[in-house]
Design a protein around this motif. Structure first.
Motif, PDB file in Angstrom:
ATOM      1  N   ASP A  79       0.876  -1.171   0.000  1.00 33.29           N
ATOM      2  CA  ASP A  79       0.000   0.000   0.000  1.00 33.29           C
ATOM      3  C   ASP A  79       0.916   1.224   0.000  1.00 33.29           C
ATOM      4  O   ASP A  79       1.422   1.616   1.027  1.00 33.29           O
ATOM      5  N   GLY A  80       1.167   1.770  -1.177  1.00 33.75           N
ATOM      6  CA  GLY A  80       2.054   2.933  -1.241  1.00 33.75           C
ATOM      7  C   GLY A  80       2.593   3.150  -2.642  1.00 33.75           C
ATOM      8  O   GLY A  80       2.190   2.475  -3.589  1.00 33.75           O
ATOM      9  N   ASP A 123       8.317   1.565   4.571  1.00 29.75           N
ATOM     10  CA  ASP A 123       8.221   2.867   3.923  1.00 29.75           C
ATOM     11  C   ASP A 123       9.579   3.560   3.962  1.00 29.75           C
ATOM     12  O   ASP A 123      10.398   3.287   4.840  1.00 29.75           O
ATOM     13  N   ASN A 151      -3.130  -2.373   6.941  1.00 27.22           N
ATOM     14  CA  ASN A 151      -1.952  -2.008   6.156  1.00 27.22           C
ATOM     15  C   ASN A 151      -1.871  -0.509   5.860  1.00 27.22           C
ATOM     16  O   ASN A 151      -0.807   0.015   5.589  1.00 27.22           O
ATOM     17  N   ASP A 152      -3.009   0.163   5.894  1.00 27.00           N
ATOM     18  CA  ASP A 152      -3.084   1.557   5.437  1.00 27.00           C
ATOM     19  C   ASP A 152      -2.521   2.501   6.506  1.00 27.00           C
ATOM     20  O   ASP A 152      -3.234   3.307   7.105  1.00 27.00           O
ATOM     21  N   VAL A 153      -1.213   2.367   6.747  1.00 27.49           N
ATOM     22  CA  VAL A 153      -0.567   3.045   7.875  1.00 27.49           C
ATOM     23  C   VAL A 153       0.736   3.685   7.399  1.00 27.49           C
ATOM     24  O   VAL A 153       1.431   3.112   6.553  1.00 27.49           O
ATOM     25  N   ASN A 154       1.051   4.851   7.958  1.00 29.74           N
ATOM     26  CA  ASN A 154       2.331   5.494   7.671  1.00 29.74           C
ATOM     27  C   ASN A 154       3.391   4.886   8.585  1.00 29.74           C
ATOM     28  O   ASN A 154       3.458   5.185   9.775  1.00 29.74           O
ATOM     29  N   TRP A 155       4.247   4.013   8.018  1.00 26.61           N
ATOM     30  CA  TRP A 155       5.240   3.311   8.839  1.00 26.61           C
ATOM     31  C   TRP A 155       6.418   4.199   9.218  1.00 26.61           C
ATOM     32  O   TRP A 155       7.321   3.763   9.933  1.00 26.61           O
ATOM     33  N   PHE A 164       6.302  10.479   4.730  1.00 26.37           N
ATOM     34  CA  PHE A 164       6.306   9.244   3.926  1.00 26.37           C
ATOM     35  C   PHE A 164       6.596   9.579   2.458  1.00 26.37           C
ATOM     36  O   PHE A 164       5.951  10.448   1.867  1.00 26.37           O
ATOM     37  N   THR A 167       7.420   3.130  -0.805  1.00 24.53           N
ATOM     38  CA  THR A 167       7.443   1.847  -0.072  1.00 24.53           C
ATOM     39  C   THR A 167       8.358   0.833  -0.769  1.00 24.53           C
ATOM     40  O   THR A 167       8.306   0.686  -1.990  1.00 24.53           O
TER      41      THR A 167
HETATM   42  N1  ABN Z   1       2.448   2.585   4.038  1.00 26.95           N
HETATM   43  C1  ABN Z   1       2.145   3.576   3.159  1.00 26.95           C
HETATM   44  C2  ABN Z   1       1.230   4.636   3.686  1.00 26.95           C
HETATM   45  C3  ABN Z   1       1.753   5.823   4.101  1.00 26.95           C
HETATM   46  C4  ABN Z   1       0.904   6.807   4.614  1.00 26.95           C
HETATM   47  C5  ABN Z   1      -0.438   6.553   4.700  1.00 26.95           C
HETATM   48  C6  ABN Z   1      -0.952   5.351   4.259  1.00 26.95           C
HETATM   49  C7  ABN Z   1      -0.115   4.367   3.763  1.00 26.95           C
END
Ligand code: ABN
Length: 176
Positions: A79-80, A123, A151-155, A164, A167
């Motif tokens: 996701d990126g 990321d 998964n939809d997270v800013n790592w 970010f 990825t």
């Molecule tokens: N892992 C990518 C991402 C970054 C920021 C927000 C959502 C997904």
């Protein structure tokens, strides 16, 4: 006299067969034949399948994989924005960014060898979003209310810079 005519005839025939004109005629035929060879109907279907990116062509070997395409097998749960489109590669961050300290881990099936691989999606942090080659394949990902498999997270959340950029997809191991 008949014997004179006989030898004259034989001599002329030998001269025709081995003379300059005969050698030139043979060379000419060989050259025309060689020019015609490339237009004969060879089977080039295998190359054509690869060039058009068919599934069969891609499964044929690692060389058929495109690192900048979302359907590359190891991007199955990404996701990126792909770092391979942003000045890095599928495993390295672009200059001026650094890998996230935490990541999402997925399991992807490699059709080339039929095995399952654990892939870490780190990321790259420290620059604004790349914006190229966005992929949202998300295989086996679950909605946000199940945080552990979301998964939809800013790592980049635990890096010095939380910006970010893109990825990467790093193979951690293969399922035995
Ligand atoms: N892992 C990518 C991402 C970054 C920021 C927000 C959502 C997904």
């Amino acid at each position: 006299m008949w014997i004179d005519r006989f030898f004259e005839h034989q001599t002329r025939r030998a001269a025709q067969r081995t003379g300059r004109r005969s050698v030139l005629a043979t060379l000419g035929k060989a050259m025309v034949g060689t020019m015609a060879l490339p237009v004969l109907p060879f089977d080039r279907s295998a190359h054509a399948a690869g060039a058009h990116g068919s599934k069969a062509g891609k499964a044929a070997g690692p060389q058929a994989q495109d690192e900048t395409a979302c359907d590359y097998w190891k991007y199955c749960a990404v996701d990126g924005f792909l770092c391979s489109c942003c000045g890095g590669s599928s495993t390295t961050c672009p200059p001026g960014t650094e890998p996230s300290r935490v990541s999402w881990v997925g399991t992807c099936h490699n059709p080339a060898d039929g095995r399952d691989y654990m892939v870490s999606y780190n990321d790259c942090c420290g620059k604004t979003t790349c914006g190229r080659c966005e992929c949202n394949t998300n295989e086996r990902e679950r909605p946000g209310y199940r945080l552990g498999v979301h998964n939809d997270v800013n790592w980049c959340m635990s890096n010095d810079s939380t910006m970010f950029h893109c990825t990467t997809s790093i193979i951690l191991g293969v399922q035995e």
